[in-house]
Design a protein around this motif. Structure first.
Motif, PDB file in Angstrom:
ATOM      1  N   GLY A 188      -7.297  -5.977  41.485  1.00 56.30           N
ATOM      2  CA  GLY A 188      -6.615  -7.209  41.091  1.00 56.30           C
ATOM      3  C   GLY A 188      -7.520  -8.173  40.355  1.00 56.30           C
ATOM      4  O   GLY A 188      -7.085  -8.874  39.430  1.00 56.30           O
ATOM      5  N   LEU A 189      -8.801  -8.209  40.734  1.00 54.23           N
ATOM      6  CA  LEU A 189      -9.747  -9.110  40.055  1.00 54.23           C
ATOM      7  C   LEU A 189      -9.986  -8.696  38.610  1.00 54.23           C
ATOM      8  O   LEU A 189     -10.246  -9.541  37.746  1.00 54.23           O
ATOM      9  CB  LEU A 189     -11.077  -9.135  40.820  1.00 54.23           C
ATOM     10  N   LEU A 190      -9.898  -7.390  38.318  1.00 49.78           N
ATOM     11  CA  LEU A 190     -10.074  -6.950  36.930  1.00 49.78           C
ATOM     12  C   LEU A 190      -8.984  -7.521  36.028  1.00 49.78           C
ATOM     13  O   LEU A 190      -9.220  -7.757  34.833  1.00 49.78           O
ATOM     14  CB  LEU A 190     -10.049  -5.421  36.863  1.00 49.78           C
ATOM     15  N   GLY A 191      -7.801  -7.742  36.603  1.00 48.28           N
ATOM     16  CA  GLY A 191      -6.711  -8.294  35.810  1.00 48.28           C
ATOM     17  C   GLY A 191      -6.935  -9.726  35.363  1.00 48.28           C
ATOM     18  O   GLY A 191      -6.250 -10.207  34.451  1.00 48.28           O
ATOM     19  N   LEU A 192      -7.889 -10.444  35.971  1.00 49.60           N
ATOM     20  CA  LEU A 192      -8.177 -11.820  35.561  1.00 49.60           C
ATOM     21  C   LEU A 192      -8.885 -11.877  34.222  1.00 49.60           C
ATOM     22  O   LEU A 192      -8.863 -12.908  33.539  1.00 49.60           O
ATOM     23  CB  LEU A 192      -9.041 -12.507  36.626  1.00 49.60           C
ATOM     24  N   GLN A 193      -9.557 -10.790  33.845  1.00 45.78           N
ATOM     25  CA  GLN A 193     -10.252 -10.670  32.555  1.00 45.78           C
ATOM     26  C   GLN A 193     -11.238 -11.818  32.325  1.00 45.78           C
ATOM     27  O   GLN A 193     -11.305 -12.393  31.239  1.00 45.78           O
ATOM     28  CB  GLN A 193      -9.233 -10.595  31.410  1.00 45.78           C
ATOM     29  N   GLN A 194     -11.998 -12.132  33.368  1.00 44.56           N
ATOM     30  CA  GLN A 194     -13.089 -13.090  33.236  1.00 44.56           C
ATOM     31  C   GLN A 194     -14.405 -12.332  33.229  1.00 44.56           C
ATOM     32  O   GLN A 194     -14.623 -11.431  34.050  1.00 44.56           O
ATOM     33  CB  GLN A 194     -13.060 -14.103  34.381  1.00 44.56           C
ATOM     34  N   GLU A 195     -15.287 -12.705  32.322  1.00 42.78           N
ATOM     35  CA  GLU A 195     -16.471 -11.897  32.044  1.00 42.78           C
ATOM     36  C   GLU A 195     -17.327 -11.641  33.277  1.00 42.78           C
ATOM     37  O   GLU A 195     -17.636 -10.486  33.619  1.00 42.78           O
ATOM     38  CB  GLU A 195     -17.309 -12.586  30.965  1.00 42.78           C
ATOM     39  N   HIS A 196     -17.741 -12.709  33.990  1.00 42.94           N
ATOM     40  CA  HIS A 196     -18.651 -12.516  35.114  1.00 42.94           C
ATOM     41  C   HIS A 196     -17.969 -11.806  36.281  1.00 42.94           C
ATOM     42  O   HIS A 196     -18.606 -11.055  37.021  1.00 42.94           O
ATOM     43  CB  HIS A 196     -19.234 -13.863  35.558  1.00 42.94           C
ATOM     44  N   ILE A 197     -16.654 -12.017  36.442  1.00 40.20           N
ATOM     45  CA  ILE A 197     -15.931 -11.341  37.521  1.00 40.20           C
ATOM     46  C   ILE A 197     -15.791  -9.853  37.207  1.00 40.20           C
ATOM     47  O   ILE A 197     -16.044  -8.993  38.064  1.00 40.20           O
ATOM     48  CB  ILE A 197     -14.554 -11.993  37.732  1.00 40.20           C
ATOM     49  N   THR A 198     -15.409  -9.529  35.975  1.00 44.98           N
ATOM     50  CA  THR A 198     -15.264  -8.123  35.593  1.00 44.98           C
ATOM     51  C   THR A 198     -16.584  -7.381  35.733  1.00 44.98           C
ATOM     52  O   THR A 198     -16.635  -6.244  36.222  1.00 44.98           O
ATOM     53  CB  THR A 198     -14.756  -8.024  34.149  1.00 44.98           C
ATOM     54  N   SER A 199     -17.675  -8.023  35.313  1.00 41.64           N
ATOM     55  CA  SER A 199     -18.994  -7.383  35.417  1.00 41.64           C
ATOM     56  C   SER A 199     -19.344  -7.082  36.866  1.00 41.64           C
ATOM     57  O   SER A 199     -19.786  -5.972  37.206  1.00 41.64           O
ATOM     58  CB  SER A 199     -20.063  -8.282  34.796  1.00 41.64           C
ATOM     59  N   ALA A 200     -19.140  -8.062  37.750  1.00 42.00           N
ATOM     60  CA  ALA A 200     -19.468  -7.857  39.164  1.00 42.00           C
ATOM     61  C   ALA A 200     -18.572  -6.784  39.787  1.00 42.00           C
ATOM     62  O   ALA A 200     -19.033  -5.972  40.598  1.00 42.00           O
ATOM     63  CB  ALA A 200     -19.329  -9.176  39.926  1.00 42.00           C
ATOM     64  N   VAL A 201     -17.298  -6.753  39.418  1.00 38.40           N
ATOM     65  CA  VAL A 201     -16.374  -5.770  39.980  1.00 38.40           C
ATOM     66  C   VAL A 201     -16.763  -4.357  39.550  1.00 38.40           C
ATOM     67  O   VAL A 201     -16.774  -3.424  40.361  1.00 38.40           O
ATOM     68  CB  VAL A 201     -14.926  -6.085  39.558  1.00 38.40           C
ATOM     69  N   GLU A 253     -13.596  -2.597  29.195  1.00 34.69           N
ATOM     70  CA  GLU A 253     -14.772  -2.717  28.323  1.00 34.69           C
ATOM     71  C   GLU A 253     -14.647  -3.889  27.356  1.00 34.69           C
ATOM     72  O   GLU A 253     -15.651  -4.409  26.847  1.00 34.69           O
ATOM     73  CB  GLU A 253     -14.994  -1.414  27.543  1.00 34.69           C
ATOM     74  N   GLU A 254     -13.413  -4.334  27.109  1.00 40.01           N
ATOM     75  CA  GLU A 254     -13.222  -5.449  26.185  1.00 40.01           C
ATOM     76  C   GLU A 254     -13.700  -6.768  26.776  1.00 40.01           C
ATOM     77  O   GLU A 254     -14.027  -7.699  26.042  1.00 40.01           O
ATOM     78  CB  GLU A 254     -11.744  -5.547  25.807  1.00 40.01           C
ATOM     79  N   THR A 255     -13.733  -6.859  28.084  1.00 38.58           N
ATOM     80  CA  THR A 255     -14.144  -8.105  28.752  1.00 38.58           C
ATOM     81  C   THR A 255     -15.633  -8.129  29.050  1.00 38.58           C
ATOM     82  O   THR A 255     -16.237  -9.203  29.112  1.00 38.58           O
ATOM     83  CB  THR A 255     -13.363  -8.272  30.068  1.00 38.58           C
ATOM     84  N   LEU A 256     -16.253  -6.974  29.218  1.00 44.38           N
ATOM     85  CA  LEU A 256     -17.663  -6.916  29.608  1.00 44.38           C
ATOM     86  C   LEU A 256     -18.560  -7.369  28.461  1.00 44.38           C
ATOM     87  O   LEU A 256     -18.448  -6.882  27.334  1.00 44.38           O
ATOM     88  CB  LEU A 256     -18.042  -5.488  30.019  1.00 44.38           C
ATOM     89  N   GLN A 257     -19.467  -8.277  28.781  1.00 43.03           N
ATOM     90  CA  GLN A 257     -20.418  -8.768  27.784  1.00 43.03           C
ATOM     91  C   GLN A 257     -21.868  -8.614  28.226  1.00 43.03           C
ATOM     92  O   GLN A 257     -22.750  -8.419  27.389  1.00 43.03           O
ATOM     93  CB  GLN A 257     -20.136 -10.252  27.470  1.00 43.03           C
ATOM     94  N   ASP A 258     -22.141  -8.708  29.520  1.00 46.24           N
ATOM     95  CA  ASP A 258     -23.527  -8.628  29.977  1.00 46.24           C
ATOM     96  C   ASP A 258     -23.964  -7.171  30.096  1.00 46.24           C
ATOM     97  O   ASP A 258     -23.157  -6.266  30.258  1.00 46.24           O
ATOM     98  CB  ASP A 258     -23.701  -9.347  31.317  1.00 46.24           C
ATOM     99  N   SER A 259     -25.275  -6.960  30.011  1.00 47.40           N
ATOM    100  CA  SER A 259     -25.817  -5.604  29.977  1.00 47.40           C
ATOM    101  C   SER A 259     -25.614  -4.861  31.298  1.00 47.40           C
ATOM    102  O   SER A 259     -25.341  -3.664  31.310  1.00 47.40           O
ATOM    103  CB  SER A 259     -27.309  -5.636  29.625  1.00 47.40           C
TER     104      SER A 259
END
Length: 739
Positions: free
Chosen positions: A355-368, A394-400
């Protein structure tokens, strides 16, 4: 290094300090001294002005005294002979009517840090302990600690130590805390100051008068005290109750630490204390102070230790709220905590993470994504859910770090992710703009692994990636890895599959679990030690390895030798009988729901199942292994994973009754059978109930026994006995965890 022109500066300053007209004007004289201090702070070597500054300390101007004392303490070690000239002035100031002057002189007398002057300092320090002004007593108490640090070989007079103990009851709270610190320093070689019942209760009763760091100091020292009775223990806990919910995180953490030290035999009290600090601890993660946030994040894992069947829903619901916190550190820590809970309650946690992936927020998606990577390795049954959730993230991920985690998942489970080649193509198209060498190296590995299982879809993009990394890449590590893969491909697909199918490192636990197919007798003694790490760093492997998904055991030649010589004396293989090798596998994965259905379905005795009686077997044994019920869940899970036994659920350490549910697929002589298992430790209650019914070990001996229940279908008793032998050998390698 002194600045250029420092000699002219020193010469000019000396002329001013020696000028009688300047000395007769207090403001001009102070201004000249201030210039000396300013030059000293700028790196100019003004040690040559020491004698002039010694003369300047004979003044009634407190500001001038402070400036001169700063200079003298900085250069006293370079001029030990001239420093003797200052002692008379300092001793005289120690008797000044102004307490500020007395405390200032006493502090700087000690700060000269000259062993040759120690005999001149002792008398003023002793007098300072009895001074009527609290500010002087504060300095005198710490002065004795500094004097001891200056001459650690010399012993402090016992009368001084007794006087410091007496000052623990000083009406000034700062003097009391300084006494604690001084006594701890002076008596360090003896284990610190003595903590008895009167001192303990006195310190606890005055806890509210202290500042934050004073309270932390008292709470730290009190960890060495052991209450003499249970009633005294609860009196102490009552006094600490207010500090446990203190608004100051350092005090709250120190109090919780003291609670846990005092209550090792009262798990209910420790659990209640952890429950109470849960809210304040998470609140500290949003503190404006970076240091406080870091400390809170380091302690947030206590939430994971509280999880059981009764409160898992409540804890996950609370953590879910923190996952969307505006503070990124708090959100990431909460997501990581959910991932650790997911090792025991995977379905509930995966639902939250998806469910958190659906928020499409960069830092949340990365941590998930990073959490899912760790969870999939420890719990293979979660891989299908994770693979379906990766689509489009992959469209939301920005950090390495997040991109590396996604690439790792695609490398391991890319054959089950429908869009994996298209995701990789996006990464490869943007490789020229990628700044992280780690992402590029992970991209190389992922593309190679996907090429092995899906060559038609990835051949062209692999060629483009290798060409860029070899011909255009400036980072040598990336270029070397690309060259390695290029040369590996020239060796043929079979060699490529063999190399890429080698052992892998577990990203969460940080241990190597893909061991070669070697018998238990060769590694059981080194299990849970540093020896495997040493071997992994130095070995050079020239032969093929077993796949991480399958571990094979030779039950006759190796396992029986290990068990006959190890603890417990269990023996399986009869002499002269050659048993075929036994292979354990985690594939296909079994979900917790499916496990529960099969386990409850097979509770009925085989006689009631009619025609299925011959295709089903249930085995119950007792294993004497005192470490198992007290082992940490992480150690138990890592040990089982090592031999391809999957733990699905377990209770917390020290819980009663203590249970673990596990499964594996056993393959022997071209036959495969699913084995379900339960480890049960009921504690002393069961032992007392069975004391009069059993002719076996005494209840005291049974306290160390774990009941093992195994259920297998289709029926293969040799494989089941072999699995029991392997399970016994692994359990005997577990550490005894008392924390």
């Amino acid at each position: 290094m002194p600045y250029l022109g420092s000699e002219d500066t020193v010469r000019e300053l000396r002329r001013h300090l020696s000028n009688p007209n300047v000395q007769s004007d207090p403001l001009r004289y102070r201004s000249s001294i201030l210039k000396v201090i300013r030059a000293m702070s700028q790196g100019v070597d003004v040690a040559g002005l020491f004698s002039e500054m010694v003369k300047a300390c004979a003044t009634v101007d407190i500001v001038q005294k402070k400036l001169v004392y700063v200079f003298l303490c900085s250069y006293a070690t370079l001029n030990p002979e001239l420093s003797l000239l200052v002692i008379n002035t300092l001793r005289k100031d120690c008797q000044d009517p102004n307490p500020m002057v007395r405390s200032l002189a006493l502090r700087n007398m000690v700060n000269l840090r000259l062993p040759s002057l120690a005999e001149y300092v002792e008398q003023p320090l002793s007098a300072g302990l009895r001074d009527r002004a609290a500010c002087v007593r504060r300095v005198a108490v710490l002065g004795w600690a500094k004097l001891h640090n200056l001459q650690p070989a010399s012993e402090i007079d016992a009368a001084v130590v007794n006087e410091l103990y007496g000052l623990l009851r000083d009406p000034d709270p700062v003097v009391m805390v300084n006494c604690l610190r001084a006594l701890e320093e002076i008596l360090k070689e003896e284990g610190g100051m003595a903590i008895n019942k009167p001192i303990t209760h006195h310190l606890l009763n005055r806890l509210g008068q202290l500042d934050v760091w004073g309270q932390c100091e008292v709470l730290r020292v009190l960890q060495r005290y052991r209450p003499q009775s249970e009633s005294e223990l609860f009196d102490i806990l009552s006094l600490l109750d207010a500090s446990l919910v203190s608004p100051h995180p350092p005090v709250m953490a120190a109090t919780l630490s003291l609670f846990l030290v005092l209550c090792p035999d009262l798990p209910a009290v420790s659990f209640a204390a952890l429950e109470r600090v849960r809210g304040p601890l998470l609140a500290a993660c949003g503190s404006a102070s970076r240091e406080t946030r870091f400390t809170a994040l380091c302690h947030i894992q206590v939430l994971v230790e509280l999880v059981n069947d009764d409160n898992v829903a409540m804890l996950l619901d609370e953590l879910r709220g923190y996952c969307t916190d505006v503070n990124a550190d708090t959100a990431q820590a909460a997501i990581s905590a959910i991932g650790r809970i997911g090792r025991s309650y995977s379905d509930q946690c995966l639902q939250i993470l998806t469910g958190l992936l659906g928020l499409q927020q960069e830092h949340i998606t990365s941590a998930v994504v990073q959490t899912m990577r760790d969870l999939v390795w420890v719990c293979p049954q979660c891989s299908d859910t994770v693979c379906s959730a990766l689509e489009g993230c992959e469209e939301t991920l920005q950090d390495s770090q997040g991109r590396q985690a996604l690439l790792w998942l695609l490398a391991v489970h890319g054959e089950r992710v429908r869009s994996a080649p298209y995701t990789l193509e996006g990464f490869i198209d943007g490789v020229r703009g990628e700044a992280s060498p780690g992402v590029k190296m992970e991209l190389l590995t992922t593309t190679m692994r996907l090429f092995v299982c899906r060559p038609a879809e990835t051949q062209d993009m692999l060629g483009r990636l290798l060409h860029h990394c070899i011909e255009e890449e400036t980072d040598m590590c990336v270029r070397d890895q690309a060259l390695l893969y290029y040369r590996l491909l020239r060796c043929g697909m079979e060699e490529t599959r063999r190399v890429l199918g080698g052992r892998r490192s577990e990203p969460s636990l940080g241990v190597l679990i893909g061991r070669p197919a070697e018998p238990i007798s060769q590694w059981a003694s080194s299990f849970n030690t540093l020896e495997p790490l040493k071997q992994g760093a130095g070995e050079t492997e020239t032969t093929g390895r077993a796949s991480p998904q399958h571990v094979t055991f030779d039950l006759d030649s190796d396992l029986s030798d290990t068990l006959n010589s190890g603890a417990g004396g269990f023996s399986f293989s009869p002499a002269g009988v050659q048993a075929p090798p036994l292979t354990l596998s985690l594939s296909p994965a079994l979900s917790p729901e499916e496990f529960e259905r099969l386990w409850t379905q097979r509770r009925a005795p085989p006689a009631e199942e009619g025609a299925e009686e011959l295709d089903y077997v249930c085995l119950e044994e007792r294993i004497r292994c005192p470490a198992v019920p007290h082992c940490s869940p992480q150690s138990l899970q890592a040990a089982m994973q090592l031999v391809n036994i999957q733990t699905l659920a377990f209770t917390a350490a020290h819980a009663s009754p203590w249970r673990v549910y596990l499964y594996t697929h056993a393959q022997q002589a071209a036959r495969s059978a699913l084995i379900l298992g339960q480890l049960l430790y009921a504690g002393e209650d069961e032992d007392e109930d069975e004391a009069g019914l059993s002719e076996g070990p005494s209840p005291r001996g049974r306290e160390e026994e774990v009941k093992v229940t195994l259920k297998q279908r289709p029926r293969d008793e040799k494989a089941l006995q072999g699995f029991l032998s392997i399970l016994t050998a692994v359990l005997h390698t577990l550490p005894f965890n008392t924390h």
